[in-house]
Design an enzyme around this catalytic site. Structure first.
Site, mmCIF file in Angstrom:
data_model
loop_
_atom_site.group_PDB
_atom_site.id
_atom_site.type_symbol
_atom_site.label_atom_id
_atom_site.label_comp_id
_atom_site.label_asym_id
_atom_site.label_seq_id
_atom_site.Cartn_x
_atom_site.Cartn_y
_atom_site.Cartn_z
ATOM 1 C CB SER A 59 -0.961 -0.050 1.188
ATOM 2 O OG SER A 59 -1.968 0.916 1.087
ATOM 3 C CG ASP A 110 -6.691 -2.243 -4.000
ATOM 4 O OD1 ASP A 110 -7.273 -1.477 -3.214
ATOM 5 O OD2 ASP A 110 -5.503 -2.583 -3.862
ATOM 6 C CG HIS A 119 -5.447 -2.533 -0.273
ATOM 7 N ND1 HIS A 119 -4.811 -1.927 -1.341
ATOM 8 C CD2 HIS A 119 -4.965 -1.934 0.838
ATOM 9 C CE1 HIS A 119 -3.983 -0.990 -0.882
ATOM 10 N NE2 HIS A 119 -4.060 -0.982 0.437
#
Length: 328
Positions: free
Chosen positions: A139, A279, A308
């Site tokens: 991320s 996502d 995610h």
């Protein structure tokens, strides 16, 4: 923490010679609390008793508590058969041990650029000489890695002492975060109601422990979530931690805008990208845009439905994929 806690420096001695192929080794899980230029920082290390100069250095998403990644790190170490140590570093201010007060608003707050500098300082101060690093970002950790790569030569004076081998970007939030579906939903909350959430966190923090455990179990009801993730979520229930998590998220939406194509092109052969199919932080349209801009890029689109937040339910599968990429 159930794992062994030791002095950080004591774990950093290893044979500088390449270990080559080895048999599977029993994992040793260590939790360290170290001072990174005044910032208390938690580092999770999974290693064998026979140590390696190869380090998989994981920079987490937000929230950045290493315990979320413990199952993933152990699976990865096992898949790599002990050929690499696996390190997970916390974000500054994201671990409960960094704060001594439960009073809302008390303690230092770290923004996005502080987190980048924090990782550079840790690498400079604690990564052993002659280490070979593989970066793994998750991320916002992917964006931090890009910023590290762009600043490494100026921020680390003796770059010859370590080797950056390659980088793997998992579910990367490296562009247009505010325009993503989740960004559009969370922007009003982060911009206007952060203090209200911090206040809720204060009330949650003073609840009896058994009640907090029950609330976390209720939140993860009907989900096969590792205990380490539940424990990390319990550590989140502290206003100083929540304040840092929310402020960093707010800054991410403000700062992470245009993709740095020039920088990515400079490291094209050494970065592998992995996007989720559904996502809401980095939609697959971002993947298609990236591949169109850089046709030779090493990028994959998930076909297994991994979410995610893969550490919650897909640590083993993601670790297997990553290990195969590293070995190949």
């Amino acid at each position: 923490m159930s794992a062994e806690t030791t002095s950080l420096n004591h774990s950093f001695h290893f044979d500088a010679q390449d270990q080559g192929h080895r048999m599977p080794a029993k994992s040793q899980v260590l939790h360290h609390l170290t001072n990174v230029r005044g910032v208390l920082t938690e580092v999770l290390i999974v290693r064998s008793h026979e140590e390696s100069r190869n380090i998989v250095f994981i920079i987490p998403g937000n929230p950045g508590l290493p315990e979320y990644y413990e199952t993933f790190a152990k699976n990865l170490h096992s898949q790599l058969q002990g050929s690499h140590q696996v390190w997970v570093i916390s974000h500054a201010g994201h671990t409960a041990m960094s704060h001594s007060s439960v009073i809302p608003g008390n303690g230092e707050v770290f923004g996005y650029m502080d987190q980048v500098q924090h990782k550079l300082d840790f690498i400079n101060d604690y990564v052993p000489s002659c280490a070979r690093i593989i970066f793994v970002g998750h991320s916002i950790g992917c964006k931090i890695i890009l910023d590290i790569l762009s600043r490494l030569k100026t921020k680390i004076q003796d770059t010859s002492r370590i080797e950056i081998d390659k980088s793997f970007m998992l579910f990367p939030t490296v562009e247009r975060m505010k325009e993503s579906p989740n960004g559009e939903k969370l922007w009003p909350v982060l911009a206007l109601f952060r203090w209200f959430i911090i206040l809720l966190g204060f009330f949650a923090s003073v609840l009896p422990q058994f009640l907090k455990v029950w609330l976390v179990s209720l939140y993860f009801w009907r989900k096969d979530v590792p205990e380490c993730c539940k424990n990390a979520t319990l550590d989140l229930l502290r206003p100083s931690v929540i304040r840092n998590v929310l402020f960093m998220a707010y800054q991410e939406l403000c700062i992470v805008q245009q993709l740095d194509i020039e920088l990515i092109n400079q490291h094209l052969c050494n970065i592998h990208w992995y996007y989720g199919f559904n996502d809401d932080w980095c939609p697959r349209s971002y993947y298609y845009d990236l591949v169109r801009s850089l046709p030779d890029i090493r990028a994959d689109l998930c076909s297994e439905g991994i979410e995610h937040a893969f550490v919650l339910q897909s640590s083993a599968l993601m670790a297997q994929k990553l290990a195969n990429w590293i070995k190949n």
